[in-house]
Design an enzyme around this catalytic site. Structure first.
Site, PDB file in Angstrom:
ATOM      1  N   HIS A  84      43.128  40.795  47.536  1.00  0.00           N
ATOM      2  CA  HIS A  84      44.045  39.664  47.366  1.00  0.00           C
ATOM      3  C   HIS A  84      43.356  38.321  47.606  1.00  0.00           C
ATOM      4  O   HIS A  84      43.842  37.286  47.156  1.00  0.00           O
ATOM      5  CB  HIS A  84      45.306  39.833  48.238  1.00  0.00           C
ATOM      6  CG  HIS A  84      45.146  39.561  49.690  1.00  0.00           C
ATOM      7  ND1 HIS A  84      44.980  40.556  50.625  1.00  0.00           N
ATOM      8  CD2 HIS A  84      45.157  38.405  50.401  1.00  0.00           C
ATOM      9  CE1 HIS A  84      44.907  40.034  51.833  1.00  0.00           C
ATOM     10  NE2 HIS A  84      45.003  38.722  51.727  1.00  0.00           N
ATOM     11  N   ASP A 220      42.609  47.350  49.668  1.00  0.00           N
ATOM     12  CA  ASP A 220      42.591  45.900  49.499  1.00  0.00           C
ATOM     13  C   ASP A 220      41.185  45.339  49.734  1.00  0.00           C
ATOM     14  O   ASP A 220      40.884  44.775  50.786  1.00  0.00           O
ATOM     15  CB  ASP A 220      43.590  45.269  50.465  1.00  0.00           C
ATOM     16  CG  ASP A 220      43.917  43.830  50.119  1.00  0.00           C
ATOM     17  OD1 ASP A 220      43.221  43.258  49.267  1.00  0.00           O
ATOM     18  OD2 ASP A 220      44.861  43.280  50.703  1.00  0.00           O
ATOM     19  N   SER A 648      42.449  37.313  56.498  1.00  0.00           N
ATOM     20  CA  SER A 648      42.353  38.285  55.417  1.00  0.00           C
ATOM     21  C   SER A 648      40.898  38.407  54.980  1.00  0.00           C
ATOM     22  O   SER A 648      40.236  37.410  54.699  1.00  0.00           O
ATOM     23  CB  SER A 648      43.204  37.843  54.228  1.00  0.00           C
ATOM     24  OG  SER A 648      44.569  37.935  54.523  1.00  0.00           O
TER      25      SER A 648
END
Length: 713
Positions: A84, A220, A648
Site C-alpha cells: 500500500h 502487504d 507502514s
C-alpha cells in the site's frame, strides 16, 4: 475484531511509561531505554543501532516517498516496503493492457525495473539538540506570531549551517509543543525503481473489510531499488545510474520466532497527539471526525461508481480511493474507541490534578492554562467541523486545480516577455501533471456531491457557496446543474481548453472564469480567520505549550518521548498473542497461516479473491524453506509495538537486528492510540518475512531476488 476489552487507559504524561510504550529518538536510546531493551532480549549495543561515525541499523531505514517507511535489504540498494506504500507508483506504471496493480510485476533483471515519475527515499544521517540555542531567543512577552518568526529565522540559519552546501536536506523540528527543538540531517535519492509487487489479490487481500482488523492474511509488500551515480551520490534518473551500495543493509531472518520474543520497529511515524487535552478529544469525537467520515464516504461512493465501470479509471483513481477509504475507517474507529474508553474523561482527571498542582506557590504561571485551553475548544467546535468538511472538499481535484493553476497563470501574465519564456515550460509541465489521469464525469460528480454536503452541513460556509446554495433552493435547482454549467463555461474544464486559452491568454477571462472563482472562494475561506479566532489561536498555542511544560515539571521523575512527527523513531516490545479466536486456525492467536488465507477465499470477490497458483502451492504444501518448523506457512503476526501512520513498511527486527517482518497495520480496538496509549490493547499487525520470501520465490519465481539477500537460516 470487534471484541470489547475493558481496561484502565493510561495517560502518557502522568503514569509511568509502559515497557512497550514510546516512539523514541535513536540518540536517546542508551540513556533512556537500553537496559529495558536488554532485559527484553536486545543483543545489540546502542552504537550498533545509531552511530554518526560508523554504519549502523539506522542507515538501512529510509523514509519512503515522505509518507511511509522502508528498509534496505541487499547490498545493491533493494528496498522493501508495503504494497500500500508503493500503491500509487504501481498504479501509475499500470495500464489497462499492462495492469501491474491487478496482476503483479516482477523484473527479470535490473534493466527491466520500472521508473515511476516521482519517487524518493530519504536516508537519515544524524540529529542534534538545538533547544537552548533557539529558546534563548524567545520570551513569554512575545505574541505567538512574534515567537514563530524569531524561531523560523534561527531555524533557517541552522539548516543552512548543516546542509554542507546543499548536499543534505536539513529539517529543524519542534517537540513537546515548542519546548524542545532538534535538527535532522537527511540525504535524498530520487531515482527509485519498481522491482516487484504481488497482485492486488495478495498485496491488498481482505480490502477494506479486513483493514484494521485481526486475524489478517495480507501479503502487504512491494520491492523497489535505489539508484545513484557511479560515485554513489544522489542523481536524477539516468540510464547511466547504478544500484546504490548502501552503508548498511538488513540481514533477513527465516528461522522464525516465538511468542514473547523481543521485537523492535524503526520507522517514521507520522503524527500522534498524546498530550491532547480533553477538550480536543471531545471536539474530534463530536465535530471534526464525524465531518471527516461523512465527507470521505461521500467521495468514495461517487468514485466507486465510476471505477467499477472502467478499468483505466479504476487504475487512475486507485491510490486516491485507497487513501480516502483508509482514513475514513480510521476516523470512524477513532470515534468509536475514544468514546468507548471514555478517553476525554481520563484526560480530565489528569487536568484536574494538574490544576491542583498549578495552584500551589511557585507554579502560578500555569494556573490559567487549562481554562484558556477549555475556552478555545468550546468556541471552535463548529469551526472544526467546518474545516473538516471544507478540507475534504478541497481534496477533490477540480476544487483545487483551478485555484492552483489560475494563480500560476496570473503570475505568468504579469511578467515581461523574457520572464514568460522562462516560466512557461514549468507552467506547461504543471498543467500536464495536474490533468493526467483526470476523468471528467467522476470529477464533476464528486465536486457536486461535496459542495452539496458542505453547503448543508457546515456553518459559515464560503460566500460564493452560500450564494449558490440559496439560489438553488429558491429555484429548485441542484449542485449538479451548477457544476455542469461551471465546467462548460470554464477554461479549466480540460487540459485541451486550458492549452487553447494559453495560446492567447486573457486576464479578464481568467478573472471571470466560474471554476477559478469558485476554487478561489473555497481556498480563501479555508485560510480565513476572524480577529477573534486569531486571538483564540494565539492564547491556545501559548497555553498548550505551558501545559506540556508544566506537566513535565509536575512529573519530573518520568521518562518522556515526544509525539510522532515523521522523524525517525524506535519502538520496542514483544511478539504477543490475543485471546483465542475461532476465526484464526493458528495454534496460538499471534500469527496466521496460508491455510487461513485459503479459508477466506471467495472466487471473483474484489477483496477475497486469490491467484490460482497460490492456492495450488497451498494444496501441494510447496512452501520450500519458508515453512515454520511445525510445517505451516506463516502469513501475518502480532507484536505490541507502539506505532502509528507513517510506520507502514517499517522493519520488525529481532534482538540481533535481523528482519523478521514488516509492519503494515494496527488493530481497531487500539484506534485511540494516537491520543492515549493502552498496553493491553495496542497491537501491530505485521507481514511475516517468510511469507514475503515465499511469494517472491515460490509464487513469482523471482529467485534472483532471493539471491541478493543476506539470509539468516
Amino acid at each position: 475484531m470487534k471484541k470489547v476489552i475493558l481496561c484502565l487507559l493510561l495517560t502518557a504524561f502522568v503514569l509511568p511509561v509502559q515497557a512497550n510504550e514510546g516512539m523514541w529518538f535513536l540518540m536517546h536510546i542508551e540513556r533512556l531505554n537500553y537496559r529495558d531493551m536488554q532485559k527484553m532480549g536486545l543483543q545489540l549495543t546502542p552504537e550498533e543501532i545509531y552511530s554518526v561515525n560508523h554504519s549502523s541499523l539506522k542507515d538501512a531505514i529510509v523514509q519512503f516517498n515522505r509518507g511511509c517507511t522502508a528498509e534496505i535489504i541487499s547490498d545493491s540498494g533493494l528496498v522493501l516496503t508495503n504494497h500500500h506504500c508503493g500503491y500509487s507508483q504501481i498504479a501509475e506504471l499500470s495500464t489497462a493492457e499492462n495492469d501491474y496493480l491487478t496482476n503483479g510485476f516482477w523484473a527479470g533483471n535490473k534493466a527491466e525495473e520500472l521508473k515511476p515519475k516521482k519517487l524518493s527515499v530519504r536516508f537519515f544521517v544524524r540529529m542534534d539538540d538545538v533547544s537552548k540555542r533557539i529558546l534563548s531567543l524567545v520570551n513569554d512577552s512575545m505574541t505567538e506570531a512574534e515567537r514563530e518568526a524569531t524561531i523560523n529565522r534561527e531555524i533557517a540559519k541552522i539548516e543552512q549551517e548543516n546542509n554542507e552546501g546543499g548536499k543534505y536536506t536539513v529539517s529543524v523540528k519542534s517537540f513537546y509543543q515548542g519546548n524542545e527543538f532538534y535538527y535532522f540531517v537527511y540525504q535524498d535519492y530520487n531515482d527509485v525503481r519498481l522491482v516487484g509487487t504481488p497482485p492486488a489479490s495478495v498485496g491488498k487481500f481482505g480490502g477494506d473489510t479486513d483493514n484494521w482488523e485481526w486475524p489478517r492474511h495480507t501479503g502487504d509488500f512491494s520491492l523497489f531499488r535505489v539508484y545513484a551515480d557511479k560515485d554513489g551520490n544522489p542523481a536524477e534518473y539516468s540510464k547511466d545510474n547504478v544500484p546504490l551500495k548502501p552503508k548498511y543493509h538488513l540481514t533477513t531472518n527465516i528461522k522464525g520466532f516465538e511468542e514473547n520474543d523481543f521485537a523492535m520497529i524503526m520507522g517514521y511515524p507520522g503524527r500522534t497527539n498524546r498530550w491532547m487535552p480533553a477538550g480536543g478529544i471531545e471536539q474530534n469525537v463530536e465535530y471534526a471526525y464525524p465531518a471527516w467520515v461523512e465527507a470521505s464516504k461521500t467521495s468514495m461512493d461517487v468514485m466507486k461508481k465510476y471505477m467499477d465501470k472502467d478499468q483505466q479509471v479504476k487504475l487512475d483513481y486507485a491510490s486516491s480511493y485507497a487513501s480516502i477509504a483508509n482514513y475514513w475507517k480510521n476516523r470512524q474507529g477513532m470515534i468509536d474507541a475514544l468514546t468507548q474508553h471514555k478517553t476525554a474523561e481520563s484526560k480530565r482527571i489528569d487536568e484536574k490534578a494538574f490544576q491542583k498542582w498549578a495552584s500551589k506557590k511557585g507554579n502560578e504561571k500555569y494556573a490559567n492554562v487549562i481554562p484558556v485551553i477549555n475556552k478555545y475548544y468550546k468556541e471552535t467546535n463548529d469551526i472544526s467541523a467546518h474545516n473538516n468538511y471544507l478540507g475534504l472538499l478541497m481534496r477533490t481535484r477540480m476544487a483545487s486545480i483551478p485555484y492552483r493553476l489560475g494563480n500560476a497563470i496570473d503570475y505568468y501574465l504579469q511578467q515581461n516577455e523574457a520572464k514568460q519564456a522562462e516560466v512557461k515550460p514549468q507552467l506547461d509541465a504543471e498543467i500536464n501533471d495536474l490533468y493526467e489521469g483526470l476523468y471528467l464525469p467522476l470529477e464533476k460528480n464528486v465536486l457536486a456531491a461535496q459542495l452539496s454536503l458542505y453547503s448543508t452541513k457546515a456553518k459559515n460556509v464560503a460566500p460564493m457557496v452560500a450564494e449558490v446554495a440559496d439560489a438553488n433552493n429558491k429555484n429548485d435547482g441542484g449542485w449538479n446543474s451548477y457544476v455542469n454549467s461551471a465546467f462548460e463555461n470554464s477554461i479549466f474544464e480540460s487540459k485541451e481548453k486550458l492549452e487553447a486559452f494559453m495560446a492567447n491568454p486573457n486576464a479578464d477571462i481568467l478573472k471571470n472564469d466560474p471554476l477559478f472563482q469558485l476554487s478561489t472562494d473555497l481556498m480563501t475561506r479555508l485560510r480565513y480567520k476572524t480577529e477573534e479566532e486569531k486571538q483564540l489561536n494565539n492564547d491556545f498555542e501559548h497555553a498548550y505549550r505551558l501545559m506540556v511544560q508544566g506537566m513535565r515539571l509536575q512529573n519530573s521523575d518520568e521518562k518522556y518521548y515526544p509525539d510522532a512527527n515523521s522523524t525517525l523513531r524506535l519502538t520496542y516490545g514483544k511478539v504477543i498473542a490475543l485471546p483465542a479466536d475461532k476465526r484464526n486456525d493458528a495454534n496460538k492467536n499471534y500469527y496466521t497461516t496460508l491455510k487461513g488465507t485459503v479459508a477466506k477465499y471467495q472466487p471473483g470477490d474484489a477483496e477475497f479473491d486469490m491467484p490460482k497458483k497460490l492456492i495450488e502451492l497451498y494444496e501441494k504444501k510447496d512452501f520450500g524453506q519458508y515453512a515454520d518448523k511445525d510445517g505451516y506457512l506463516p502469513v501475518n503476526f502480532l507484536t505490541d509495538n507502539d506505532i502509528t501512520g507513517g510506520n507502514s513498511g517499517s522493519p520488525v527486527l529481532n534482538g540481533k537486528g535481523e528482519l523478521i517482518g514488516l509492519a503494515f497495520d494496527g488493530n481497531i480496538e487500539a484506534m485511540a492510540g494516537d491520543v492515549i496509549f493502552d498496553d493491553q490493547l495496542q497491537r501491530t499487525i505485521n507481514v511475516d518475512i517468510r511469507y514475503v520470501l515465499f511469494l517472491i520465490d515460490k509464487f513469482a519465481g523471482a529467485s534472483h531476488i532471493i539471491d541478493e539477500l543476506t539470509l539468516a537460516k
